[in-house]
Write a protein that holds these residues in place. Structure first.
Motif, short mmCIF file in Angstrom:
data_model
loop_
_atom_site.label_atom_id
_atom_site.label_comp_id
_atom_site.label_asym_id
_atom_site.label_seq_id
_atom_site.Cartn_x
_atom_site.Cartn_y
_atom_site.Cartn_z
N LYS A 28 -19.82 5.75 4.42
CA LYS A 28 -18.72 5.36 5.30
C LYS A 28 -17.57 6.26 4.92
O LYS A 28 -17.14 6.28 3.77
N SER A 29 -17.08 7.03 5.84
CA SER A 29 -16.00 7.93 5.44
C SER A 29 -14.99 8.14 6.55
O SER A 29 -15.29 8.00 7.73
N LYS A 30 -13.81 8.50 6.11
CA LYS A 30 -12.72 8.78 7.03
C LYS A 30 -12.17 10.14 6.65
O LYS A 30 -11.84 10.39 5.50
N VAL A 31 -12.12 11.05 7.60
CA VAL A 31 -11.60 12.38 7.31
C VAL A 31 -10.37 12.63 8.18
O VAL A 31 -10.41 12.38 9.38
N SER A 32 -9.29 13.07 7.56
CA SER A 32 -8.13 13.42 8.37
C SER A 32 -7.57 14.77 7.91
O SER A 32 -7.83 15.24 6.80
N VAL A 33 -6.83 15.37 8.82
CA VAL A 33 -6.39 16.75 8.61
C VAL A 33 -4.90 16.86 8.86
O VAL A 33 -4.37 16.25 9.77
N SER A 34 -4.22 17.62 8.01
CA SER A 34 -2.88 18.05 8.36
C SER A 34 -2.78 19.56 8.16
O SER A 34 -3.57 20.15 7.41
N TYR A 35 -1.87 20.16 8.89
CA TYR A 35 -1.80 21.63 8.89
C TYR A 35 -0.32 22.02 8.95
O TYR A 35 0.36 21.71 9.92
N THR A 36 0.15 22.62 7.88
CA THR A 36 1.56 22.98 7.81
C THR A 36 1.71 24.44 7.38
O THR A 36 0.75 25.05 6.89
N GLU A 37 2.89 24.97 7.59
CA GLU A 37 3.16 26.30 7.05
C GLU A 37 4.44 26.25 6.23
O GLU A 37 5.31 25.40 6.46
N ILE A 38 4.50 27.13 5.26
CA ILE A 38 5.73 27.27 4.48
C ILE A 38 6.30 28.64 4.80
O ILE A 38 5.68 29.68 4.54
N TYR A 39 7.46 28.63 5.43
CA TYR A 39 8.10 29.87 5.83
C TYR A 39 9.51 29.87 5.26
O TYR A 39 10.26 28.92 5.49
N ASN A 40 9.87 30.87 4.53
CA ASN A 40 11.17 30.92 3.84
C ASN A 40 11.47 29.63 3.07
O ASN A 40 12.57 29.09 3.15
N ASN A 41 10.46 29.15 2.37
CA ASN A 41 10.57 27.95 1.54
C ASN A 41 10.89 26.69 2.34
O ASN A 41 11.35 25.71 1.78
N GLU A 42 10.63 26.72 3.65
CA GLU A 42 10.75 25.50 4.46
C GLU A 42 9.37 25.17 5.03
O GLU A 42 8.60 26.07 5.37
N VAL A 43 9.12 23.86 5.12
CA VAL A 43 7.80 23.43 5.57
C VAL A 43 7.87 23.04 7.04
O VAL A 43 8.75 22.29 7.45
N ARG A 44 6.96 23.55 7.84
CA ARG A 44 6.91 23.19 9.25
C ARG A 44 5.52 22.70 9.62
O ARG A 44 4.52 23.17 9.08
N ASP A 45 5.49 21.79 10.57
CA ASP A 45 4.21 21.20 10.97
C ASP A 45 3.54 22.08 12.01
O ASP A 45 4.15 22.40 13.04
N LEU A 46 2.32 22.46 11.77
CA LEU A 46 1.60 23.28 12.75
C LEU A 46 0.81 22.40 13.72
O LEU A 46 0.18 22.90 14.65
N LEU A 47 0.85 21.08 13.51
CA LEU A 47 0.16 20.18 14.44
C LEU A 47 1.13 19.46 15.36
O LEU A 47 0.76 18.57 16.10
N ARG A 48 2.41 19.87 15.29
CA ARG A 48 3.38 19.20 16.16
C ARG A 48 3.06 19.50 17.62
O ARG A 48 2.42 20.49 17.94
N ASN A 49 3.53 18.62 18.45
CA ASN A 49 3.29 18.80 19.88
C ASN A 49 3.99 20.06 20.37
O ASN A 49 5.21 20.15 20.31
N PRO A 50 3.25 21.02 20.86
CA PRO A 50 3.85 22.29 21.26
C PRO A 50 4.93 22.10 22.31
O PRO A 50 5.89 22.87 22.38
N LYS A 51 4.82 21.05 23.12
CA LYS A 51 5.80 20.84 24.18
C LYS A 51 7.18 20.54 23.62
O LYS A 51 8.18 20.75 24.27
N ASP A 52 7.20 20.02 22.39
CA ASP A 52 8.48 19.67 21.79
C ASP A 52 9.24 20.89 21.33
O ASP A 52 10.41 20.81 21.02
N ASP A 53 8.57 21.99 21.21
CA ASP A 53 9.30 23.06 20.55
C ASP A 53 9.64 24.19 21.52
O ASP A 53 8.81 24.84 22.09
N HIS A 54 10.92 24.28 21.70
CA HIS A 54 11.47 25.23 22.66
C HIS A 54 10.97 26.62 22.37
O HIS A 54 10.92 27.05 21.25
N GLY A 55 10.63 27.30 23.42
CA GLY A 55 10.30 28.71 23.27
C GLY A 55 9.03 28.96 22.50
O GLY A 55 8.84 30.02 21.94
#
Ligand code: ADP
Ligand code: MG
Length: 342
Positions: free
Chosen positions: A127-154
């Protein structure tokens, strides 16, 4: 897969993968400066008439004579036992380190799909549960790569030269009352390997990449794919939670090579600082030091629970074999060797 890890000694391993020379039109692919010693784990770098520099790794993957098979299968064989120990409750980190164009993204992409396919085929009966998160660290700041693309301008501008959306909010990194580092990234429940591949593909599209003189898609960020496995073994009445971090590090090339200035200069400094922090953490772990400097960068902070304790760490040092790249290759090999031994 239970306790398969017991057969693997040590929890810190450093391997190398050599990207083959590009075949130029007409067949010739330039001069090569690398060779592999018999036995298959020592790389010899020969370029400056000082005799060959020798570096020993846990495994070397290459098409060159003496090396371990560089096929998907060959690499999978060496990496899967370590990766799948996340299902036994271990925290695992696999890094790709190297200069831009050395094959980091290529390697991590292949590893991700091999590992995920195996992960989902071998968990039948649990019985198992697998989940994934995907982030990037750019200039020592963390951003979510799974965020809804529609939310992010440009968003459509991402990946294009000299466009970055500074409006995308960075994620909070904080230490909870148990001293554990937490980041409020999106976590997606996964049921098959294809879903992971799809998320990675979409996330990678919004990763911060810029054109430098070296590579049109030189990645200036570290990308962290975290796969969390919760496994329940009803037969043994046990529950485990393990974590597998697959990390495509930003290009390690030194400043002078990419001839950068302004924003690119700042990025490079952040990259160098965080890679140095990672090297320091690994070497402190290799030496079993009491104090491990996790807090020196967001990269090492975010990964602290997967680098410490009984976690398993694999650094895949990606290098190019051409003579023109020899000085960067030397730096990468030195980084790998230092992570392992000092
Ligand atoms: P990096 O992420 O380190 O900048 P990439 O993974 O993007 O490098 O690789 C650069 C180029 O080389 C890509 O076109 C990739 O497909 C190719 N490449 C990388 N590694 C290999 C390999 N082992 N065999 C064949 N082609 C490769
Ligand atoms: Mg890349």
């Amino acid at each position: 897969i239970f306790n398969k890890m017991l057969t693997m000694q040590g929890r810190l391993r450093v391997m190398a993968r050599i990207r083959p020379l590009e075949m130029k039109e007409g067949g010739g692919g330039g001069q090569r400066c690398l060779s592999i010693a018999p036995g298959g784990d020592t790389i010899m770098l020969d370029f400056d008439h000082n005799g060959a520099h020798k570096f020993r790794f846990d495994k070397v993957f290459s098409h060159l004579p003496n090396a371990h098979s560089d096929t998907e299968h060959g690499i999978a064989e060496q990496v899967l036992p370590l990766a799948l120990s996340a299902m036994d409750g271990y925290n695992v980190c696999i890094f790709a380190y190297g200069q831009t164009g050395s094959g980091k993204t290529h390697t991590m992409k292949a590893l991700t799909s091999i590992i995920c396919r195996k992960l989902f085929s071998s968990r039948e009966g649990f019985k198992s549960k697998v989940s994934v998160s995907y982030t990037e660290i750019y200039n020592n700041e963390v951003r979510d790569l799974l965020r809804n693309p529609k939310d992010d301008h440009g968003r459509s501008e991402w990946g294009r030269v000299d466009k970055i959306d500074h409006n995308v909010p960075s994620l909070d990194v904080r230490t909870n009352s148990d001293g554990k580092v937490e980041v409020n990234s999106i976590s997606v429940r996964i049921t098959c390997a294809e879903e992971v591949e799809d998320l990675v593909r979409r996330g990678t599209e919004i990763r911060s990449t810029f054109s430098t003189d070296l590579n049109k898609h030189s990645s200036r960020s570290h990308a962290l794919l975290t796969i969390t496995c919760e496994v329940e073994n009803e037969w043994a009445g046990l529950k485990y939670c393990g974590k597998l971090n697959l990390v495509d590090l930003a290009g390690s090339e030194r400043l002078s090579r990419s001839n950068t200035e302004g924003d690119r200069l700042k990025e490079t400094q952040f990259i160098n600082t965080s890679l140095a922090a990672l090297g320091n953490v690994m070497s402190a772990l290799a030496k079993d030091q009491a104090y491990i400097p996790y807090r020196d960068s967001k990269l090492t902070m975010l990964l602290s629970d997967s680098l410490s304790g009984n976690s398993k760490v694999l650094m895949m040092t990606c290098i190019k074999e051409g003579t023109e790249e020899a000085s960067e290759t030397l730096c990468s090999l030195q980084f790998g060797a230092r992570a392992k031994r000092v």
